[in-house]
Structure formats: C-alpha cells, structure tokens
Design an enzyme around this catalytic site. Structure first.
Site, PDB file in Angstrom:
ATOM      1  N   ALA A 159       0.798  -1.210   0.064  1.00 29.98           N
ATOM      2  CA  ALA A 159       0.090   0.034   0.078  1.00 29.98           C
ATOM      3  C   ALA A 159       0.963   1.156  -0.124  1.00 29.98           C
ATOM      4  CB  ALA A 159      -0.995   0.049   1.384  1.00 29.98           C
ATOM      5  N   GLY A 187       0.342  -5.168   0.701  1.00 32.63           N
ATOM      6  CA  GLY A 187      -0.753  -5.065  -0.347  1.00 32.63           C
ATOM      7  C   GLY A 187      -0.249  -5.574  -1.760  1.00 32.63           C
ATOM      8  N   GLU A 200      -0.812  -9.110  -1.408  1.00 33.33           N
ATOM      9  CA  GLU A 200      -2.090  -9.474  -1.231  1.00 33.33           C
ATOM     10  C   GLU A 200      -2.942  -9.504  -2.846  1.00 33.33           C
ATOM     11  OE1 GLU A 200      -2.672  -6.457   1.677  1.00 33.33           O
ATOM     12  OE2 GLU A 200      -3.671  -8.123   2.819  1.00 33.33           O
ATOM     13  N   GLU A 260       3.328  -5.710   7.030  1.00 30.42           N
ATOM     14  CA  GLU A 260       2.665  -4.768   7.776  1.00 30.42           C
ATOM     15  C   GLU A 260       2.917  -4.512   9.280  1.00 30.42           C
ATOM     16  OE1 GLU A 260       1.843  -6.761   5.372  1.00 30.42           O
ATOM     17  OE2 GLU A 260       0.196  -5.956   4.132  1.00 30.42           O
TER      18      GLU A 260
END
Ligand code: 3HC
Ligand code: NAI
Length: 700
Positions: free
Chosen positions: A64, A104, A107, A127
């Site tokens: 992210a 992310g 992911e 994270e």
C-alpha cells in the site's frame, strides 16, 4: 511519475497489466483505480485467454502507499474490491513477480490465480513493522495457502522470503529463470490447464487441518513475551484465527476491523514515522544527491582495540580491504586475535562459512608503519580517547595520507574541530562515531566539523550504508547527539534512586517501557570506569555534570567487565544481581542529604527518564546539531535500544502531546529548583519546546 500508473497491452493471447508507478509501484489510489480499469479491460478483451500483472522498473508492487496512510486519503476503489475483481474474474490471472511483492502487493498477488517469480524476487507481509496488519485479505488468503502456524510466523515477523522459500511453502506456484518476470509468466501461461482456474479463497485443505489448533494460543503467549507491549502482533493472530473460524467474507470483514484498530493506534503512527524517518536521514539539504562521493577502495583503521577491531570487520565484511595499524606487534596480535575469535564464533553457529572467514581475515593487513597508510582512501582513527594522542596521530596522518584521503575519527567525546586543526586539511576530516560492539550496532553518527567538505559528508554517509549501518549526520557538540542525551538520562536515573526507587526498579520501569536495557544495566555494560574518564574530562572542561551517586561508587567497580558495577555478576553470567554494597551507598547518600525515600511509580520513572531525552533533544534540534527530530529518533532506536513502536523519544513526545510534556518538564524543573538540586538543572525547559507549545504546534 509516468502518465498512466497502470497500462494494458497484449502479448499474443496474454493480456499484460503493467503497474508503472515509481519508485516502488505502491498501491496509491491512482494505482488501485488503474488496476481496476486495466484488469477489467483485460477480462473484456476477447483476444486474450489469460492476464499477467507485472511491475515496471525495479519491483513488483511493494505494498500500500504508506504516504497515503498519513494523509488518511485512502479513497475508492478499496484494495479488497480490486482483489475481489481479480479473483472472481472469468480468466486466469498470473502475478509475475520480481523485486519485492510486499504487503498489499503480495495481497494482490494472492488474489491472482497463479504466482510466478524470478529467482531473486522476495515476498512478504511486513505490515506488522508499521504497527498494522495486512488489510487487503492477506491474513485470510495466506492462511489458506500455508496453514495457521506458517501464516502467523510470516505475518507477525513481517519477514521477506526469498522466492525459493515462497515456492517451498506454496505461496508461489513457479520460479522461473533469469530476471524477466514477464517472460517467466508468459511461458507459464502456456502450460495452464484448461478448465476453471483456482481461487485462493476456495482452498479448504489447510482450514480443515488447522481448525481448533493450539497454535493461536501458543502464538499469543509467545508474543506476550517477545513482542511485549506491542498491539499489532496480537491483532495479527486474531486476524489469522478468523480465517479458521469464519467464512471467507466474514473473515475479510474481521481483518478490516482489526486493520483499522491498528491504524488508529499510536504504535502505527510511531512506526510509520520511523519508516519515513529512516529514509529521511540520508537527505541533507546542503549535500544534495548531485554531490558525488569519493571512491573508497582501500581503508585504514588506526587502533586495533575494542572499537578498531569491530570497525575493521565492518569494512572487510563488505569486501573492502583494510590496513590495521597499532603501536606494536603485540597490540596487533591481540586485536587480530579478537577479530578471528569473533568470526570463529559466527562460523561455529553456522552463520558464516570457514572460507568466508578466511577471506575476510585475508583482507586485513596488520601494520605498525604509517607509510603503509599512503594508499588509503579513508582512514578511521580509533586510538585512545586522549586529546594529546589524537593530536599526535592526526599530525602524522597529515604527513602520510594521500591528497583527497578522508581522515575520520571515531572519538566519542572530543572536539572534532580541534582534531581537524591538527591537519592542514580540515575539509577532509570528519567524525565517524561507531557504537560498541562496532561490528554489530547499526548506528553510525557521522559528525560534521565546521570545515568538513560536502563530498566528504556524502562519502561517509554512502560508505556507512555500504557497510550496513544506519548513518545519521550530527553536529560537533559534546557527546554529539546520542551520548549528549544519554548523560542526563543516566543522571536522572540516579536522582530517581536517591528519591526512593531502587536500582532494579528503575531498570525494570525502563524495560516495561520497552527499552532494551535499563540505564544502570547499560552503565555496567559500557563500563563504569569509562564513564568515569568521560566525567572527569567534562568536569575538568567546566561542563556541569551532576552524577550524585556515581562519584561515590568504589572506582574498583567497573561494571560487567569485572563482575561489579551497579549490580554484581556471577562469573560467566551476565544476569544483574542486586548488590547490598550499592544499597549501602544509596542509604548513606540519603542519610547525608536528609532525604526521606518515597514510593515512586514505574510510570513516573519512565516519564522522567524519557523526558530528559526529549528536553535535551529539543535543545539539540534548536542548535542545529541534528537536522530533524526524526534523526534523533533514529539515533535512539538504532544506538540505544529505544523501542521503534514508541517512535523514538521525539515522536513519543509528540504522541503524548507537546503541551503535556512541557507541563511535566516544567514541574520537574520547579521540583529540582525547590529542592536546591543543581543536578536537575537540565530540566530547564528547552526554549524550542516552550515556543512550539506557545504557538499551538503539535510536532517538532
Ligand atoms: N509506500 C510509499 N512509499 C514507499 C513505499 C510504500 N509502500 N515503499 C517504499 N517507498 C518509498 C520510500 O519512502 C522511498 O522514498 P524516497 O526515495 O522518497 O525516500 C522510496 O520508496 C524507495 O524506498 P527505499 O529507500 O526503502 O528503497 P529500497 O530499495 O531500499 O527498499 C523496499 C525497497 C524493500 C520496497 C522498501 O522500501 C520497503 O520495505 N517498503 C515498505 C514495504 C511495506 O511495508 N509494504 C507494506 C505496506 S502496508 C500495506 O501494504 C497495507 C496493506 O496490507 C493494506
Ligand atoms: P581501546 O583502548 O580498546 O583501543 C585503543 C587501541 O588504540 C589500542 O589497541 C591501542 O594500542 C591503540 N593505540 C593507542 N595509541 C595509538 C597510536 N598512537 N597509534 C596507533 N594505535 C594506538 O579503546 P576503544 O574503546 O577501542 O576506543 C577507541 C576510540 O573509540 C576512542 O576514541 C573512544 O572514545 C572511541 N569509542 C569507544 C567506544 C566504546 O564503547 N569503547 C564507543 C564509541 C567510540
């Protein structure tokens, strides 16, 4: 940034979705939107039968966009929606990974139907290092792929796995050859079986196997110990457990809730600050990236003692040859012996091959002859901490070093400009202040003298990075940044003991706060004799230095090195044990001063210890001895075992509220004045802190 952060094109029957958002293809809103649009385009493109998602430049998607977390601007589309679109699509989607697929980014890859990588790729869900947890389905999908235990291990440590390990664990489906992930993915696409493609969310086998497993409780207990005080690691376990107790969509919802709980926590703010602070340290306003560092091919180290040996190891570990100079052969033999023993220990633990140890040792050339230093590009001096000795050494270096060689001093307390003045080339002189043990500790304070040239600074910063250090530029003041702050912290620890705490209680409160070590245990490790020398020099230099108790401790008590310091130690054991001799010194001091000991809570102890750092840090910042408050935080985290999840002392103060901190500091100052205690003079509030609060500012 390129015009379009995500683009679509075709290679035969394969649709290629390329994320092109430098530097690391982070999932900003524009990238999420781009993925949504281009994946949809690929699904609708009748000419292709499968899609590949690949990153342009140095990496796949590294996660992210952390900068977006700071602004809170995480707009639509949500990452979960993008992932759902990919996973539920009508055509197989292959993630083609090079560089890093992190957070992310992984992911997104887990939502693809297949994941392929080049051998040098790495994958991970880091994270937790930002105080959060995977919030794009990572906890639910990874658990399905690898089972509960491995998912917990990977998510609570945030480790980066090499591609080979990712393959072995079943995170990756294939690791190809070479460096081109798209080529690997396109040949993989040709091998895909016909029929419906597999969705990670539908994988049941591990869910069944690990349902009701004790690993969740075991992990919670272990984290309560090893990640004490930390919020996110426990929430990671909760999120993984949800994969085993809830249907997929409900599990995703639970993961989201936990993700936002973490995001709202001060620890996430602290760790995100640390992430950016760590990357800001190399940005020096008057030394822009256009300043070219000097070439460092040959290094010399002077002094083969405690520090010199470790410093030499740093360079040879990075493949840079070192000439190691000491006064005589006996000192050199001793120094090289310690280095060899250090490496042998690593070999015995299986962490270094014997051949590598031999190679490293062969890169060290011992010498007693200054003439051998003539070809060195960088000379790091680590001789006795004595101004006269340093003067002699630098005068000699000035005679033998080649023009353009950098002359660095590892002094911890002496004036760098005075050292530079012993040469005719002060622009080439700089401080490189390593921390003990120098081959282990990550911090390097790069000390800028008044005449140090910009390219010398650039070189020291770059070489620091090359040898694996976290280099922070600091100004030339007594104790530089770290030791200047720690002296008041150590004094405050003594004041707390005089007021009524015990040595053990103070250390315990520091540990509870999250520090790696309490102030007294730290003193014993550094050596009370060494502290004594520093104190004597400071007192002689007229620097006020209150150390009420240390002056009364038997000078024969040197700390861990002779088993007697603030604590006593059994031979061969580093466990600190309370010592009645020290209690007697404290009792005598209290009696002499008429102090009635009072009960002090651990919270007050932690506050007073940490706020001494904050107040002095603010003075350092105002004097320009550190470039940014974040630099001070990094010094403390990497040099003094300050918990990163507290953000460093300066960020900690911001999170506590600068106004609250100032109010406490003002009160501590008033208390010291009222008690006529000159040792507490450092509590005088830093003008910068007072000004920021008066102006209603929330940060340094
Ligand atoms: N978001 C925003 N910026 C990022 C970023 C990210 N995820 N990752 C790196 N950057 C920026 C850095 O701030 C730096 O910017 P600068 O040049 O202006 O200082 C630049 O990219 C280059 O980064 P590094 O200097 O760290 O480059 P390296 O090559 O040494 O390392 C890396 C690259 C391994 C990708 C490293 O940057 C890294 O570990 N990044 C963070 C990865 C991460 O934590 N991802 C998870 C994010 S949280 C998440 O995904 C939540 C999700 O589950 C919802
Ligand atoms: P040390 O006493 O272990 O080693 C000093 C070495 O220098 C000895 O081997 C000695 O023989 C050699 N030496 C002395 N005079 C010399 C000369 N004129 N020419 C060549 N070699 C000479 O000392 P230590 O602890 O390694 O400290 C060295 C420097 O590092 C000092 O400036 C100290 O302040 C600094 N430092 C020490 C730290 C520590 O924790 N020990 C931490 C950070 C910096």
């Amino acid at each position: 940034m390129s015009q379009q952060p995500v683009r679509y094109d075709r290679q035969g029957a394969v649709g290629v979705v390329t994320v092109d958002s430098p530097p690391v293809n982070a999932l900003s809103q524009a990238v999420r939107q781009g993925l949504w649009d281009k994946v949809t385009e690929g699904f609708n493109d009748a000419a292709v039968t499968s899609l590949v998602i690949v990153g342009a430049g140095r990496t796949f998607i590294a996660g992210a966009d952390i900068a977006e977390f700071l602004t809170g601007g995480m707009g639509e589309p949500d990452l979960n929606d993008v992932n759902d679109l990919i996973e539920s699509g009508p055509k197989p989607v292959i993630a083609a990974i090079h560089g890093t697929a992190l957070g992310g980014g992984l992911e997104v890859a887990l939502s693809c139907h297949y994941r392929v990588a080049v051998p040098k790729a790495q994958v991970g869900l880091p994270e937790v290092k930002l105080g959060i947890l995977p919030g794009g389905g990572g906890t639910q999908r990874l658990s399905r792929l690898v089972g509960a235990k491995t998912a917990i291990d990977l998510i609570t440590t945030g480790v980066f796995l090499p591609a080979s390990k990712g393959l072995a664990l079943g995170i990756l489906d294939h690791v190809g050859e070479g460096t081109d992930p798209l080529a690997v993915a396109i040949s993989f696409a040709a091998t895909l079986p016909a029929g419906p493609h597999k969705r990670t969310r539908d994988r049941e086998e591990n869910l069944v196997a690990d349902k009701g497993s004790p690993v969740f409780e075991e992990a919670r207990a272990s984290l309560a110990k090893f990640a004490r005080g930390q919020f996110a690691p426990q929430r990671c376990v909760d999120a993984v457990e949800a994969a085993f107790t809830l249907p997929f969509d409900a599990g995703l919802k639970r993961e989201r809730e936990l993700f936002f709980q973490c995001m709202a926590h001060d620890q996430a703010k602290a760790l995100i600050h640390v992430f950016f602070a760590e990357r800001a340290i190399s940005k020096i306003p008057d030394v822009p990236p256009s300043v070219t560092p000097r070439k460092i091919a040959q290094v010399a180290v002077l002094g083969s003692g405690t520090m010199g040996g470790g410093i030499a190891m740093n360079f040879v570990n990075a493949g840079i040859p070192v000439r190691l100079l000491d006064l005589d052969q006996a000192a050199l033999d001793r120094g090289i012996g310690v280095i060899a023993k250090n490496y042998a220990g690593t070999v015995a633990k299986g962490k270094l091959a014997q051949a590598d140890m031999d190679k490293r040792l062969s890169l060290i050339t011992p010498t007693t002859d200054y003439a051998d230093l003539a070809d060195a590009d960088l000379i790091v001096e680590a001789v006795f901490e004595d101004a006269d000795v340093k003067a002699k050494v630098f005068r000699r270096l000035d005679e033998v070093a080649k023009p353009g060689a950098i002359l660095a001093s590892n002094t911890s307390t002496l004036d760098l400009d005075a050292i530079a003045a012993h040469t005719k080339r002060p622009a080439d002189v700089i401080g490189m202040h390593f921390f003990s043990p120098a081959n282990v500790m990550k911090l390097l304070e790069v000390v800028r003298g008044k005449d140090t040239a910009p390219d010398v600074i650039a070189t020291a910063m770059a070489v620091g990075k090359q040898i694996g250090k976290v280099s922070v530029l600091v100004g030339n003041c007594d104790g530089f940044v770290g030791n200047r702050m720690v002296q008041y912290y150590a004094t405050e620890a003594q004041r707390l003991v005089i007021e009524g705490a015990s040595v053990e209680q103070v250390d315990k409160a520091a540990l509870e706060f999250g520090l790696a070590m309490g102030p007294f245990a730290m003193g014993d490790l550094a050596g009370l004799d060494v502290m004594g020398f520093i104190r004597a020099r400071r007192v002689a230099a007229g620097l006020i230095y209150g150390t009420p108790l240390s002056d009364r401790i038997d000078p024969a008590r040197k700390g861990q090195k002779n088993g007697r310091g603030w604590y006593r130690y059994e031979p061969g054991n580093r466990t600190p044990l309370p010592d009645p001799e020290i209690t007697a010194v404290i009792d005598a001091y209290r009696a002499e001063k008429g102090v009635m000991p009072r009960a002090i809570g651990n919270e007050e102890i932690a506050k007073r210890l940490i706020y001494t750092l904050v107040n002095e840090g603010a003075k350092i910042l105002e004097e320009g001895m550190a470039l940014r408050a974040g630099d001070i935080d990094i010094v403390y985290i990497y040099g003094y075992g300050f918990p990163a999840w507290r953000g460093g002392p300066m960020k900690f103060a911001e999170l506590a509220g600068l106004d609250n901190v100032l109010a406490d500091i003002t009160r501590y100052h008033a208390d010291a004045v009222k008690a006529g205690d000159a040792d507490g003079a450092y509590w005088e509030p830093a003008p910068l802190l007072a000004r920021l609060v008066a102006d209603g500012k929330k940060g340094f």
